[in-house]
Design an enzyme around this catalytic site. Structure first.
Site, short mmCIF file in Angstrom:
data_model
loop_
_atom_site.label_atom_id
_atom_site.label_comp_id
_atom_site.label_asym_id
_atom_site.label_seq_id
_atom_site.Cartn_x
_atom_site.Cartn_y
_atom_site.Cartn_z
N VAL A 181 -33.57 10.01 25.14
CA VAL A 181 -32.20 9.96 25.65
C VAL A 181 -31.21 9.89 24.47
O VAL A 181 -30.20 10.61 24.43
CB VAL A 181 -32.02 8.77 26.62
CG1 VAL A 181 -30.56 8.65 27.04
CG2 VAL A 181 -32.91 8.93 27.84
N CYS A 182 -31.53 9.05 23.51
CA CYS A 182 -30.65 8.88 22.34
C CYS A 182 -30.52 10.18 21.57
O CYS A 182 -29.46 10.50 21.03
CB CYS A 182 -31.19 7.80 21.41
SG CYS A 182 -31.60 6.29 22.25
N THR A 183 -31.60 10.93 21.50
CA THR A 183 -31.55 12.21 20.77
C THR A 183 -30.48 13.11 21.39
O THR A 183 -29.68 13.73 20.68
CB THR A 183 -32.94 12.87 20.82
OG1 THR A 183 -33.88 11.97 20.23
CG2 THR A 183 -32.96 14.20 20.10
#
Ligand code: BEZ
Length: 211
Positions: free
Chosen positions: A44-46
């Site tokens: 998700v952070c990517t």
């Protein structure tokens, strides 16, 4: 103690992917978005960091400096950035803070122990040029943030800083706004020469004044 709207955003020194910074010096005179993510090499952070990089010109137009944070090292961040750039077809172009000792996460209450004892949640702080907290958002680790919403709130904050208006539900830049209740109806024509609509005595709308 968590930070509340109107509180002074605490200063800190940090190691980041663009070198060591003093937060106040780095954001001096600008708006800032400081946001945390649970850890490097997470899916998700990517996508979130890639989206932020793609929106750089939108943040620049609004005089906003963006800083991301996680509790991993600068070396990890640099390796991960290669993946972000590759998978999200972008160039990460803003600092990612390496908060290995979690001192910033603690200052900003970004660790919520009942969600995770060690990882930061998805916190967002919008900070004004006066260094005061203007917006806080907290998302769970499994939900990626809506960066259009963050830009939308910044538009509203910057507009309502300048004019005696508020923005209605789902407002977007360019749409009609609400004249704040402190302005008497008889004062509206002088203050808002584009005209107004009185839907109720307490609900008066006017075209966005700076458009
Ligand atoms: C993440 O990418 O950070 C994530 C994905 C699924 C669950 C929790 C976190």
């Amino acid at each position: 103690m968590s930070l509340r709207l109107g509180d002074l955003a605490p200063n800190f020194q940090a190691k980041t992917t663009v070198g060591d910074i003093d937060f106040y010096e780095y954001i001096d005179g600008s708006w800032a978005v400081l946001y945390s993510h649970p850890s490097d090499y997470t899916p998700v952070c990517t996508t979130e960091l890639g989206r932020t990089a793609k929106l750089k010109s939108e943040f620049d137009q609004r005089n906003v400096k963006v800083l991301a944070l996680s509790v991993d090292s600068v070396e990890d961040h640099h390796e991960w950035i290669k993946d972000i750039n590759d998978t999200q077809q972008t160039e990460v172009n803003f600092p990612i803070i390496a908060d290995e000792d979690k001192h910033i996460a603690e200052l900003y209450d970004m660790i919520h122990p009942n969600a995770s004892a060690t990882a930061t949640v998805r916190s967002v702080f919008v900070i004004g040029p006066d260094k005061k907290v203007k917006l806080t958002l907290t998302y769970p680790a499994s939900t990626g943030r809506n960066f259009q919403e963050i830009l939308r709130v910044i538009d509203s904050l910057q507009l309502t800083d300048q004019y005696q208006v508020a923005t209605p539900a789902d407002w977007k830049d360019g749409e009609d706004v609400i004249v704040v209740p402190a302005v008497k109806t008889e004062e509206i024509p002088a203050k808002f020469p584009k005209g107004y609509t009185e839907i109720r005595p307490y609900l008066r709308t006017t075209p966005q004044p700076n458009k």
